[in-house]
Design an enzyme around this catalytic site. Sequence first.
Site, PDB file in Angstrom:
ATOM      1  N   HIS A 138      36.007  -7.958   0.832  1.00 52.90           N
ATOM      2  CA  HIS A 138      35.745  -6.579   0.422  1.00 52.90           C
ATOM      3  C   HIS A 138      36.028  -5.613   1.566  1.00 52.90           C
ATOM      4  O   HIS A 138      35.956  -5.973   2.734  1.00 52.90           O
ATOM      5  CB  HIS A 138      34.337  -6.362  -0.145  1.00 52.90           C
ATOM      6  N   HIS A 145      25.529 -10.629  -0.777  1.00 54.71           N
ATOM      7  CA  HIS A 145      24.250  -9.967  -0.444  1.00 54.71           C
ATOM      8  C   HIS A 145      24.219  -8.482  -0.808  1.00 54.71           C
ATOM      9  O   HIS A 145      23.378  -7.742  -0.307  1.00 54.71           O
ATOM     10  CB  HIS A 145      23.931 -10.170   1.042  1.00 54.71           C
ATOM     11  N   HIS A 147      23.090  -4.066   8.709  1.00 47.41           N
ATOM     12  CA  HIS A 147      24.041  -2.986   8.404  1.00 47.41           C
ATOM     13  C   HIS A 147      23.561  -1.632   8.900  1.00 47.41           C
ATOM     14  O   HIS A 147      23.912  -0.602   8.328  1.00 47.41           O
ATOM     15  CB  HIS A 147      24.274  -2.884   6.903  1.00 47.41           C
ATOM     16  N   GLU A 194      32.296 -10.468   6.996  1.00 47.47           N
ATOM     17  CA  GLU A 194      30.965 -11.080   6.840  1.00 47.47           C
ATOM     18  C   GLU A 194      31.083 -12.591   6.621  1.00 47.47           C
ATOM     19  O   GLU A 194      30.094 -13.313   6.733  1.00 47.47           O
ATOM     20  CB  GLU A 194      30.224 -10.434   5.664  1.00 47.47           C
TER      21      GLU A 194
HETATM   22  C1  DHB Z   1      28.614  -3.563  -0.718  1.00 48.15           C
HETATM   23  C2  DHB Z   1      28.966  -4.727  -0.035  1.00 48.15           C
HETATM   24  C3  DHB Z   1      28.310  -5.072   1.159  1.00 48.15           C
HETATM   25  O1  DHB Z   1      28.569  -6.184   1.900  1.00 48.15           O
HETATM   26  C4  DHB Z   1      27.328  -4.256   1.644  1.00 48.15           C
HETATM   27  O2  DHB Z   1      26.696  -4.655   2.771  1.00 48.15           O
HETATM   28  C5  DHB Z   1      26.986  -3.082   0.988  1.00 48.15           C
HETATM   29  C6  DHB Z   1      27.649  -2.741  -0.211  1.00 48.15           C
HETATM   30  C7  DHB Z   1      29.274  -3.212  -2.015  1.00 48.15           C
HETATM   31  O3  DHB Z   1      30.205  -3.894  -2.456  1.00 48.15           O
HETATM   32  O4  DHB Z   1      28.836  -2.264  -2.661  1.00 48.15           O
HETATM   33 FE    FE Z   2      27.364  -6.386   3.651  1.00 41.16          FE
END
Ligand code: DHB
Ligand code: FE
Length: 288
Positions: A194, A12, A59, A241
Site C-alpha cells: 500500500h 492492521h 505511526h 511495513e
Molecule cells: C491505512 C493503512 C495503514 O497501514 C495505516 O497504518 C493506516 C491506514 C489505510 O489503508 O487506510
Molecule cells: Fe500502517
Amino acid sequence: MAQIVGAIATSHIPAIGKAIAEKRQNEPYWKPFFDGYVAAREWIARAKPDVVVSVYNDHGLNFFLDKMPTFAVGAAAEYRNEDEGWGLPVLSSFPGDPALSWFLIERLVAEEFDITTCQEMAVDHGFVVPMGLLWPDCGGKWPVRSVPISINTVQHPLPTPARCFRLGQAIGRAIEAYPKDVRVLMLGTGGLSHQLDGTRAGFINKEFDLLCLDKIVHEPEALTRYTIPQLVENAGSQGVEFLNWLVMRGALGGEVTKIHSNYHVPISNTAGATLVLEHRAAQQRKAA
Ligand code: DHB
Ligand code: FE
C-alpha cells in the site's frame, strides 16, 4: 522453558478497528476479509499462548518524527491505547510482561542490536487492531500478556529487510532461552502492499504480495535480499511495513508449517492479508 508456538501475520489498518466497533464484519465489503480470521482464532484456541510478542510499527502516537528509534521494545507493566484521531474506540490497556521484556532486551543488546527500551509506551492501531481481530470477544480483558516491539517503517533510513530478519532470529533465540514456562505467539502486523501518499497513492501490487506470502513460509531469506528502495518500489511507501513480518518470521527459525492464509484486495487502501504459521518444534512436541 519458554516456547514459540507459532506466528500470525496480519493487516492492521484503522478501518478494520472501525468495522469491528460498528459490527460490520458480515457486510459484503468486509466479509471476505474477516472470514480470514476464523481459522486464526481456532488455531489460537489450540495453541494457547500466554504471551504475544507483537512486531508492529508506531505511526506517530508514541514516537514522532523528532525522535524515531529503529527498534523499540516495550518494558512496561501495561500498554495504553489512545485516540489517534481515526474515530476508533480507545481499547482497554494491554497487560505487559516486564520480566520477559527485560530478558529479551538484555539478550538483544548482548547480540549487538541497539534497542530503545520503553517503560512507558502508548500503542496505536498497528498493535491494537490485530489484538481486536484475534480476541474479539474478550470484552477488553485481554487473555494474553504482551511485549510490543516497534520497528521504524516510517522515517528513512529504515532498517534493511536482512537486518529485520536477523533481529527476528535474535528474538527467537532469546525467547527460547527464557527460563520460565511460557507459550509465546509471535505477531507481525501491517502491509501488505500500500501507498497512502504521493503520486502513487492507492498503489497495490498483487503479484508482489503473493510472492511475499509464498516465500515467507519456506524461503524467507529470498525476501531479505531486497533493498529498501526495491521494497518501496514493489510494495509501496507504506508497504514497507512488511519489515514487521520479516522480524516475526525470523523469530520462528527454519522449518514451519503454514496453517492458514487469506488475501483480499482492497481493504481501505491496502491489500489485506492473514498468515498463520506453526513452529516446527511446537509440532514435534505435539507428536511426542
Ligand atoms: C491505512 C493503512 C495503514 O497501514 C495505516 O497504518 C493506516 C491506514 C489505510 O489503508 O487506510
Ligand atoms: Fe500502517
